[in-house]
Design a protein around this motif. Structure first.
Motif, short mmCIF file in Angstrom:
data_model
loop_
_atom_site.label_atom_id
_atom_site.label_comp_id
_atom_site.label_asym_id
_atom_site.label_seq_id
_atom_site.Cartn_x
_atom_site.Cartn_y
_atom_site.Cartn_z
N VAL A 48 0.85 -1.20 0.00
CA VAL A 48 0.00 0.00 0.00
C VAL A 48 0.88 1.24 0.00
O VAL A 48 2.08 1.19 0.29
CB VAL A 48 -0.93 0.03 1.24
N THR A 49 0.26 2.36 -0.33
CA THR A 49 0.92 3.66 -0.22
C THR A 49 0.16 4.51 0.79
O THR A 49 -1.04 4.30 1.00
CB THR A 49 0.97 4.39 -1.57
N GLY A 50 0.84 5.44 1.39
CA GLY A 50 0.22 6.35 2.34
C GLY A 50 0.80 7.74 2.20
O GLY A 50 1.98 7.90 1.85
N SER A 51 -0.01 8.74 2.43
CA SER A 51 0.45 10.12 2.31
C SER A 51 -0.10 10.94 3.46
O SER A 51 -1.11 10.58 4.08
CB SER A 51 0.03 10.74 0.97
N ALA A 52 0.58 12.07 3.74
CA ALA A 52 0.14 12.95 4.83
C ALA A 52 0.66 14.35 4.57
O ALA A 52 1.67 14.54 3.88
CB ALA A 52 0.63 12.43 6.18
N GLU A 53 -0.05 15.34 5.12
CA GLU A 53 0.36 16.73 5.07
C GLU A 53 0.23 17.34 6.46
O GLU A 53 -0.79 17.17 7.11
CB GLU A 53 -0.49 17.54 4.08
N ARG A 166 7.55 14.03 11.73
CA ARG A 166 6.14 13.85 12.05
C ARG A 166 5.32 13.52 10.81
O ARG A 166 4.44 12.66 10.83
CB ARG A 166 5.59 15.11 12.73
N VAL A 167 5.60 14.22 9.69
CA VAL A 167 4.79 13.98 8.50
C VAL A 167 5.10 12.62 7.90
O VAL A 167 4.20 11.94 7.36
CB VAL A 167 5.01 15.12 7.47
N CYS A 168 6.35 12.16 8.00
CA CYS A 168 6.70 10.82 7.49
C CYS A 168 6.02 9.74 8.33
O CYS A 168 5.48 8.77 7.79
CB CYS A 168 8.21 10.65 7.49
N VAL A 169 6.05 9.90 9.64
CA VAL A 169 5.39 8.92 10.53
C VAL A 169 3.88 8.92 10.27
O VAL A 169 3.24 7.85 10.28
CB VAL A 169 5.70 9.25 12.00
N SER A 201 8.81 13.70 -0.74
CA SER A 201 8.64 14.64 0.38
C SER A 201 8.79 16.06 -0.16
O SER A 201 9.69 16.33 -0.97
CB SER A 201 9.66 14.38 1.49
N ARG A 202 7.91 16.96 0.30
CA ARG A 202 7.93 18.34 -0.19
C ARG A 202 7.66 19.29 0.97
O ARG A 202 7.05 18.92 1.97
CB ARG A 202 6.87 18.54 -1.28
N GLU A 203 8.12 20.55 0.78
CA GLU A 203 7.90 21.62 1.75
C GLU A 203 7.57 22.91 1.01
O GLU A 203 8.14 23.17 -0.05
CB GLU A 203 9.14 21.83 2.63
N TRP A 204 6.67 23.70 1.57
CA TRP A 204 6.32 24.97 0.96
C TRP A 204 5.69 25.88 2.01
O TRP A 204 5.31 25.45 3.10
CB TRP A 204 5.36 24.76 -0.22
N ALA A 229 4.45 20.62 4.97
CA ALA A 229 5.27 19.50 4.52
C ALA A 229 4.38 18.33 4.17
O ALA A 229 3.35 18.09 4.82
CB ALA A 229 6.28 19.08 5.59
N SER A 230 4.73 17.61 3.11
CA SER A 230 3.99 16.42 2.69
C SER A 230 4.96 15.26 2.53
O SER A 230 6.15 15.45 2.26
CB SER A 230 3.24 16.67 1.38
N SER A 231 4.44 14.05 2.69
CA SER A 231 5.25 12.85 2.55
C SER A 231 4.38 11.75 1.95
O SER A 231 3.20 11.63 2.28
CB SER A 231 5.81 12.41 3.90
#
Length: 249
Positions: A48-53, A166-169, A201-204, A229-231
């Motif tokens: 599976v994939t997972g994402s978070a912001e 935190r965003v990766c976890v 992973s991104r930051e803005w 931040a997103s991951s």
């Protein structure tokens, strides 16, 4: 008493093919057994994939205060600046600012017949309410020779590092919940994780918004400097049968 001699009869049957032939036959039998054994089934898994912001407001504010004095003598210019400089530093200390969070620079030059001395105090705050209080006191108590600048908000390296972790976890937790729901649908149990890989992973920041006539409030300034931040992660879990399924098997 006479003892009759015993007779023993033994017969040795020679092995066909000799020792080498027997070893070859054993090796062929072993190879045949290995070939006839069923192949081991691959590990059952779910991918599976997972994402978070997540976002983090700035945790630091830098306030610059400059003092300028022009006098006919160097001592008069220095004394004028020093008096105001001491008041600025005292006000900062009274509001809990540590000495290591304060930087003072001085510069003197000649402007015609006058000596122009300039000093700048840079103070770093972690408490924005204290920063606004210090800024208000300095603007109210000091004259026009003192220029109190607008606060500049920023993030410390520790704050940004915490946001990235935190965003990766959070993305991994999203993937775990997704995999768990898939297992429930399939009537299986979720096993241990086999692979975790962060793929993106991104930051803005929100940046400067449309200009408005009214000055920005403190919260609006903080909001402009908030970092997002997103991951996105890819996770492989082991797929196990539930306890009831094992018993039935």
């Amino acid at each position: 008493m006479a003892v009759s001699p015993a007779r023993v009869f033994a017969s040795l049957i020679p092995a066909t093919g000799g020792v080498c032939g027997n070893m070859d036959e054993l090796e062929l039998n072993y190879t045949a057994k290995r070939a006839s054994s069923p192949p081991r089934s691959p590990a059952r898994r779910v991918e599976v994939t997972g994402s978070a912001e997540l976002s983090s407001p700035p945790d630091r504010a830098s306030l610059a205060v400059s003092v300028i004095s022009s006098k006919e003598s160097v001592n008069d210019a220095a004394n004028s600046v020093t008096r105001r400089l001491e008041y600025i530093l005292q006000t900062a200390r009274q509001h809990g600012v540590k000495e290591e969070d304060t930087v003072v620079t001085k510069h003197i030059q000649r402007d015609g017949d006058l000596y122009r001395m300039q000093a700048e105090v840079s103070v770093v705050f972690s408490d924005f309410e204290k920063m606004e209080c210090v800024r208000s006191v300095l603007i109210e108590k000091l004259d026009k020779s003192v220029c109190v600048g607008d606060p500049q908000f920023s993030h410390s390296e520790g704050c940004l590092s915490l946001l990235r972790r935190r965003v990766c976890v959070a993305a991994v937790e999203t993937a775990r919940l997704k995999a768990k729901e898939v297992c429930n649908v399939l009537g299986q149990a979720l096993g241990r994780p086999l692979l975790v890989r962060e793929e993106d992973s991104r930051e803005w920041t929100c940046g400067q918004q449309e200009s408005v006539a009214l000055p920005l409030t403190l919260q609006q300034k903080v909001g402009q400097m908030t970092v997002w931040a997103s991951s996105r992660v890819f996770v492989t879990f082991e797929l196990r049968p539930k306890d009831g399924t094992r018993k039935n098997l």
